[in-house]
Design a protein around this motif. Sequence first.
Motif, short mmCIF file in Angstrom:
data_model
loop_
_atom_site.label_atom_id
_atom_site.label_comp_id
_atom_site.label_asym_id
_atom_site.label_seq_id
_atom_site.Cartn_x
_atom_site.Cartn_y
_atom_site.Cartn_z
N LYS A 28 0.83 -1.21 0.00
CA LYS A 28 0.00 0.00 0.00
C LYS A 28 0.86 1.25 0.00
O LYS A 28 0.58 2.22 -0.72
CB LYS A 28 -0.91 0.00 1.23
CG LYS A 28 -2.03 -1.05 1.17
CD LYS A 28 -2.87 -1.00 2.43
CE LYS A 28 -4.01 -2.02 2.39
NZ LYS A 28 -4.83 -1.99 3.63
N ARG A 29 1.93 1.24 0.80
CA ARG A 29 2.79 2.41 0.90
C ARG A 29 3.58 2.66 -0.38
O ARG A 29 3.85 3.81 -0.73
CB ARG A 29 3.76 2.21 2.07
CG ARG A 29 4.57 3.44 2.42
CD ARG A 29 5.51 3.13 3.56
NE ARG A 29 6.45 2.08 3.21
CZ ARG A 29 7.31 1.53 4.06
NH1 ARG A 29 7.33 1.91 5.33
NH2 ARG A 29 8.14 0.58 3.67
N SER A 30 3.92 1.59 -1.10
CA SER A 30 4.74 1.71 -2.31
C SER A 30 3.90 1.50 -3.57
O SER A 30 4.39 1.01 -4.59
CB SER A 30 5.88 0.69 -2.29
OG SER A 30 6.64 0.80 -1.11
N PHE A 31 2.62 1.90 -3.50
CA PHE A 31 1.72 1.63 -4.62
C PHE A 31 2.20 2.28 -5.92
O PHE A 31 2.12 1.69 -6.99
CB PHE A 31 0.31 2.13 -4.29
CG PHE A 31 -0.66 1.96 -5.42
CD1 PHE A 31 -1.15 0.71 -5.77
CD2 PHE A 31 -1.07 3.05 -6.18
CE1 PHE A 31 -2.03 0.55 -6.81
CE2 PHE A 31 -1.95 2.90 -7.23
CZ PHE A 31 -2.44 1.65 -7.55
N ILE A 32 2.72 3.51 -5.83
CA ILE A 32 3.18 4.21 -7.02
C ILE A 32 4.32 3.45 -7.70
O ILE A 32 4.36 3.31 -8.93
CB ILE A 32 3.63 5.65 -6.68
CG1 ILE A 32 2.43 6.48 -6.22
CG2 ILE A 32 4.28 6.31 -7.89
CD1 ILE A 32 1.39 6.70 -7.28
N ASN A 33 5.25 2.91 -6.87
CA ASN A 33 6.34 2.12 -7.44
C ASN A 33 5.84 0.87 -8.14
O ASN A 33 6.42 0.42 -9.13
CB ASN A 33 7.32 1.71 -6.34
CG ASN A 33 8.23 2.85 -5.91
OD1 ASN A 33 8.44 3.78 -6.66
ND2 ASN A 33 8.73 2.78 -4.69
N PHE A 76 14.06 -3.76 -11.31
CA PHE A 76 13.78 -2.32 -11.20
C PHE A 76 13.20 -1.98 -9.83
O PHE A 76 13.60 -1.01 -9.19
CB PHE A 76 12.81 -1.91 -12.31
CG PHE A 76 12.11 -0.60 -12.04
CD1 PHE A 76 12.79 0.59 -12.16
CD2 PHE A 76 10.78 -0.58 -11.66
CE1 PHE A 76 12.15 1.79 -11.90
CE2 PHE A 76 10.14 0.61 -11.41
CZ PHE A 76 10.83 1.80 -11.53
N LEU A 77 12.24 -2.79 -9.36
CA LEU A 77 11.65 -2.54 -8.04
C LEU A 77 12.69 -2.68 -6.94
O LEU A 77 12.68 -1.91 -5.97
CB LEU A 77 10.50 -3.53 -7.80
CG LEU A 77 9.26 -3.36 -8.69
CD1 LEU A 77 8.28 -4.50 -8.45
CD2 LEU A 77 8.58 -2.03 -8.42
N LEU A 78 13.57 -3.65 -7.09
CA LEU A 78 14.65 -3.81 -6.11
C LEU A 78 15.54 -2.57 -6.09
O LEU A 78 15.94 -2.10 -5.02
CB LEU A 78 15.47 -5.05 -6.46
CG LEU A 78 16.69 -5.35 -5.58
CD1 LEU A 78 16.26 -5.55 -4.13
CD2 LEU A 78 17.43 -6.57 -6.10
N LYS A 79 15.82 -2.04 -7.26
CA LYS A 79 16.66 -0.84 -7.34
C LYS A 79 15.94 0.37 -6.74
O LYS A 79 16.55 1.21 -6.09
CB LYS A 79 17.02 -0.57 -8.80
CG LYS A 79 18.10 0.48 -8.97
CD LYS A 79 18.52 0.55 -10.42
CE LYS A 79 19.67 1.54 -10.59
NZ LYS A 79 20.12 1.63 -12.00
N GLN A 80 14.62 0.44 -6.95
CA GLN A 80 13.85 1.55 -6.41
C GLN A 80 13.90 1.59 -4.87
O GLN A 80 13.91 2.66 -4.27
CB GLN A 80 12.38 1.43 -6.84
CG GLN A 80 12.13 1.68 -8.32
CD GLN A 80 12.27 3.14 -8.65
OE1 GLN A 80 13.33 3.59 -9.06
NE2 GLN A 80 11.23 3.91 -8.47
#
Length: 440
Positions: free
Chosen positions: A12-17, A70-74
């Motif tokens: 929920k907190r990282s929904f934009i990612n 990519f998500l890991l890098k974010q």
Amino acid sequence: MMYLKLSIRNAKRSFINYLLYVVTVTVLLAIIEVSNCITIIGESAGFQVISLPLLIAAIQIVLVGYIDFFLLKQRAKEFASYLLLGMGKKRLTRLFLCEVLLIGFCCYIAGTTIGFSIYGFWYFREPLHEMKHCGFLYGKSMLYTFLFFCFIETVCSFRLKQRLDKLQIRELMYERNRNQGVKNIGNYKKWGIIFFLCFVCFIGCVCSIVFLPEVYIVYPVSVTAIPLLISVFAFYKWVFGYLYAYRRMKSVKIYQKDRLYITANVTSNLKTAAMVNAVFCICFLFSGASFVTGILILQPEFQLFDTAMRQWMGTSQISICIVFLVIYFSILSLQQIIEIRQNSKSNQIMRCMGKSDKQIVRLVNQQIAIKLSSPMIMALLIILFCILLLNGKMNLILPASLNNILLKLTGEFGACISVFYICYFGIVSAMSKRYIYSSN
């Protein structure tokens, strides 16, 4: 249970990612659901069509793996903070994998529902197809899609776990970005000559296909792809080389408005950018060819195959078209988000130069628009030169009811591209604002 609660909170907190991940995985799972429905119907008609969902699954493994990294890098610095606070690496790996799998399962539910709805609307509207088979088809196709989903997530999770196990705190905290350059800035002229010669050869092959007797058409058809591929590659080497040389020559015009920033951003990795744009231009052309072929085969006047074969072949081609478009826009969007995130510190410099947040957002949106559309430039050039010639040839071959069908299908494909472009542009623009305002 604790990992599940933490995963839901982090999702929920990282929904934009995760927005790009959700859209991409949902669309591809919807396509796999449609292809599985085609497979089940095709098997009942005696066709062996399992290769289509296998092809899409293979593509999805590559694409989802790319997005996972990519998500890991974010969230690399966030994970480094967890490790510094005492969380074990195994626990962190389980938490992230649980998070990804949870979101992936939600995408599976949404994707299968959307995919079967699309296929059901198209298939069961025919009076020959009974609705009583709807439940059987839905259950079996969902099972097949679930098996593909499990296989895809298992492979991607295994690769992601290996990547996480190897990472150290230092690697999570720091990232490097190295710009690319060329020693001889005049090389772009050679690529321009190669592009011109190969493009003339390609147009010559197309003219031969259109005007030569049918007996001799096989010869230009067999070699057309060679000058086409070389001209696409040479075009982008020429364009990016020219822009790099234009920037290095320090012309007075480049310092006007925002030209220096945009040119520097486009040419910062010109070798990779030229190759990536060439590959995606070819991907775009394949997508258009699959779309035109699929819609054309589905036309009732197209009597080369029986009805069942036409429906399978046409839908397969359209599915391949959508897969190519998803790959095109997804990977380009991911690259844009990574670049914007890496360049977030430059926003502070632009503020010191007097740029407001609205001006920075406008500048970043221009950058996104250029990067998403640049692989289309050569494709549009090819279409403009070839579409009228090929349309005239098809008018002579196809029935009168299908006159100018190629022009109509090109317009429909353009409308589909516009929808994809607007959706992905909106997603990347929304995600980029987070890094623009966070650097304030």
